[in-house]
Design a protein around this motif. Structure first.
Motif, short mmCIF file in Angstrom:
data_model
loop_
_atom_site.label_atom_id
_atom_site.label_comp_id
_atom_site.label_asym_id
_atom_site.label_seq_id
_atom_site.Cartn_x
_atom_site.Cartn_y
_atom_site.Cartn_z
N PHE A 1 -68.18 -4.37 -1.83
CA PHE A 1 -67.90 -3.02 -2.39
C PHE A 1 -66.25 -2.97 -2.74
N ASP A 2 -65.97 -4.06 -3.21
CA ASP A 2 -64.71 -4.40 -3.66
C ASP A 2 -64.29 -3.46 -4.86
N LEU A 3 -63.03 -2.89 -4.88
CA LEU A 3 -62.66 -2.06 -5.94
C LEU A 3 -63.62 -1.01 -6.29
N LEU A 4 -63.91 -0.35 -5.46
CA LEU A 4 -65.05 0.85 -5.48
C LEU A 4 -65.01 1.39 -6.94
N HIS A 5 -66.15 1.17 -7.59
CA HIS A 5 -66.34 1.78 -8.98
C HIS A 5 -67.42 2.47 -9.16
N ASP A 6 -67.72 2.87 -10.25
CA ASP A 6 -68.94 3.97 -10.85
C ASP A 6 -70.26 3.07 -10.54
N TRP B 1 -64.29 -14.46 1.20
CA TRP B 1 -63.62 -15.69 0.61
C TRP B 1 -64.88 -16.58 0.81
N LYS B 2 -65.34 -16.64 1.81
CA LYS B 2 -66.37 -17.98 1.98
C LYS B 2 -67.63 -17.81 0.81
N LEU B 3 -67.85 -16.70 0.52
CA LEU B 3 -69.09 -16.46 -0.08
C LEU B 3 -68.79 -16.59 -1.80
N LYS B 4 -67.47 -16.14 -2.22
CA LYS B 4 -67.22 -15.97 -3.48
C LYS B 4 -66.06 -16.90 -4.07
N ASN B 5 -65.27 -17.49 -2.77
CA ASN B 5 -64.13 -18.33 -3.03
C ASN B 5 -62.78 -17.49 -3.72
N LYS B 6 -62.87 -16.15 -3.34
CA LYS B 6 -61.74 -15.39 -3.62
C LYS B 6 -61.65 -14.32 -2.73
N MET B 7 -60.45 -13.77 -2.62
CA MET B 7 -60.31 -12.63 -1.74
C MET B 7 -60.50 -11.49 -2.26
N LEU C 1 -77.88 7.10 4.86
CA LEU C 1 -77.37 5.76 4.39
C LEU C 1 -76.57 4.90 5.51
N VAL C 2 -76.99 3.80 5.59
CA VAL C 2 -76.61 2.82 6.56
C VAL C 2 -76.22 1.67 5.70
N ILE C 3 -74.91 1.34 5.47
CA ILE C 3 -74.26 0.48 4.72
C ILE C 3 -73.36 -0.56 5.50
N GLY C 4 -73.58 -2.01 5.38
CA GLY C 4 -72.75 -2.84 5.68
C GLY C 4 -71.83 -3.67 4.60
N ILE C 5 -70.70 -3.67 4.97
CA ILE C 5 -69.86 -4.32 4.05
C ILE C 5 -69.42 -5.65 4.74
N HIS C 6 -69.07 -6.91 3.92
CA HIS C 6 -68.75 -8.06 4.40
C HIS C 6 -67.18 -7.93 4.66
N ASP C 7 -66.64 -8.46 5.69
CA ASP C 7 -65.18 -8.66 5.84
C ASP C 7 -64.45 -9.59 4.81
N ASP C 8 -63.04 -9.45 4.82
CA ASP C 8 -62.51 -10.31 3.84
C ASP C 8 -62.71 -11.85 3.99
N ARG D 1 -51.80 -14.34 0.47
CA ARG D 1 -51.64 -15.01 1.84
C ARG D 1 -53.01 -15.35 2.32
N GLN D 2 -53.93 -14.94 2.11
CA GLN D 2 -55.27 -15.26 2.80
C GLN D 2 -55.88 -16.62 2.06
N ALA D 3 -55.71 -16.38 0.71
CA ALA D 3 -56.29 -17.82 -0.09
C ALA D 3 -55.43 -18.97 0.26
N VAL D 4 -54.48 -18.56 0.63
CA VAL D 4 -53.46 -19.94 0.87
C VAL D 4 -53.60 -20.31 2.28
N SER D 5 -53.71 -19.41 3.29
CA SER D 5 -53.97 -19.72 4.83
C SER D 5 -55.34 -20.20 4.95
N GLU D 6 -56.13 -19.90 4.27
CA GLU D 6 -57.81 -20.32 4.47
C GLU D 6 -58.11 -21.18 3.37
#
Length: 181
Positions: A31-36, A63-69, A52-59, A173-178
């Protein structure tokens, strides 16, 4: 904020009356950049059940799932989704199984009527066999022409690394540090 009916789609398997609706409707995502597309998913989820019970992945898991923050950090995404959900949880790690097991364990005694809803762009989502052992799964149509990836590309197009570091400091910052694992 409520979604207007014209933003919903015709769906099969919907409850005919509120009494036939599930008590809990689940989904998990970034649910990044919440959109239509996200808002339509939430509106259509409401057509399957009451809460509604919604789980969101943490940052870090994104990063690990998509190789981007994500463009929006965990707190921002949590606040955005909370406008539409009755319960929002942050999922730490790439495997949502512990979240799903714990949620089912806590909520099943409150209701036997639960349903899991997901966009049809990812029908083989992680933990699907576990979910299906406890509740039906409904796949909703993907909203063409809008995605977080498309919005990300538009936001970053033509920007220098310095401009990005000012506008979206956590993604660099996150992409460089992780490092990617």
């Amino acid at each position: 904020m409520h979604i207007k009916p014209e933003n919903t789609v015709q769906l099969e398997g919907l409850a005919d009356t509120p009494a036939e609706m599930a008590t809990f409707v689940f989904t998990i995502g970034c649910f990044d950049l919440l959109h239509d597309g996200h808002r339509r998913l939430f509106a259509n989820m409401r057509r399957f059940g009451h809460r509604l019970v919604i789980g969101i992945h943490d940052d870090e898991s994104i990063w690990k799932l998509k190789n981007k923050m994500p463009m929006d950090d965990t707190q921002t995404r949590l606040k955005n989704v909370a406008m539409y959900a009755d319960y929002v949880y942050v999922i730490a790690g790439t495997d949502p199984t512990p979240f799903i097991e714990e949620t089912i364990l806590r909520l099943k005694p409150l209701s036997d009527s639960m349903v899991y809803v997901r966009g049809n762009d990812m029908p083989n989502f992680p933990s699907r066999p576990l979910v299906e052992s406890h509740m039906p799964v409904k796949l909703l149509p993907y909203t063409d022409g809008v995605s977080s990836t498309m919005l990300r590309k538009k936001l970053l197009h033509g920007k220098t690394e310095k401009e990005i570091s000012v506008l979206f400091p956590h993604i660099l910052r996150q992409a460089v540090s992780e490092p990617c694992s």
